[in-house]
Design an enzyme around this catalytic site. Structure first.
Site, PDB file in Angstrom:
ATOM      1  N   THR A   1       1.000  -1.267   0.033  1.00  0.00           N
ATOM      2  CA  THR A   1      -0.004  -0.115   0.016  1.00  0.00           C
ATOM      3  C   THR A   1       0.776   1.190   0.214  1.00  0.00           C
ATOM      4  O   THR A   1       2.110   1.241   0.311  1.00  0.00           O
ATOM      5  CB  THR A   1      -0.943   0.082   1.176  1.00  0.00           C
TER       6      THR A   1
ATOM      7  N   GLU B   1      -4.817   4.447   2.867  1.00  0.00           N
ATOM      8  CA  GLU B   1      -3.744   3.787   2.179  1.00  0.00           C
ATOM      9  C   GLU B   1      -4.172   3.434   1.011  1.00  0.00           C
ATOM     10  O   GLU B   1      -5.468   2.449   1.101  1.00  0.00           O
ATOM     11  CB  GLU B   1      -3.439   2.487   3.298  1.00  0.00           C
TER      12      GLU B   1
END
Length: 163
Positions: A45, A96
């Site tokens: 991420t 994220e």
């Protein structure tokens, strides 16, 4: 919030055409996070800088969203977690982004442009890491299915991505 993962989740979310409050566009610098996405989850991420996501955090519920993101002049489908990450007991709310279908090196300090097209589900707490990973893979599948519709897929070529 806890969920029964045995319940069938929809394979597509959102109306046939993108509707208000979407699309939501923002950009921000990719910053170092906790290093869990790649190492623990196998799902890398990109953490977006706090200053870039303040407006998003103020007006959006915690949960999982989908859309497109551009980094290094390439556009990718994405899923984005907005929230506290209760499994990890984060003290700060964050955003994220997981770029689906992207492989390669990290891109810290790069500017990422994001177009959010819809909401998949609320933020959940998990009893174990395996259930969290399983649900993230379901989120990715749902995002791809949802963006396969023409109204959504057209955003891959949105002028916001022309730099």
């Amino acid at each position: 919030m806890t969920v029964n993962l045995e319940e069938k989740r929809p394979e597509i979310v959102g109306p046939e055409k993108v509707q208000s409050p979407y699309p939501i566009r923002f950009e921000g610098k990719v910053v170092h996070g906790f290093g869990r996405g790649s190492k623990e989850l196998g799902i890398p991420t990109a953490n977006i800088s706090e200053d870039a996501i303040q407006e998003l955090l103020r007006y959006r519920d915690s949960g999982v969203y989908f859309g497109y993101a551009m980094v290094q002049k390439r556009v990718f489908p994405m899923v984005m977690s907005v929230g506290w990450n209760p499994y990890y007991k984060n003290k700060l709310r964050s955003a994220e982004v997981h770029l689906i279908e992207r492989q390669g090196e990290d891109f810290y300090e790069e500017i990422m442009r994001v177009i959010v097209l819809g909401y998949i589900r609320p933020e959940l707490n998990y009893a174990g890491l395996d259930k969290l990973i399983e649900d993230i893979h379901t989120d990715i599948r749902v995002a791809l299915n949802s963006m396969d519709r023409p109204s959504y897929s057209s955003y891959k070529k949105d002028p916001f991505f022309k730099v």
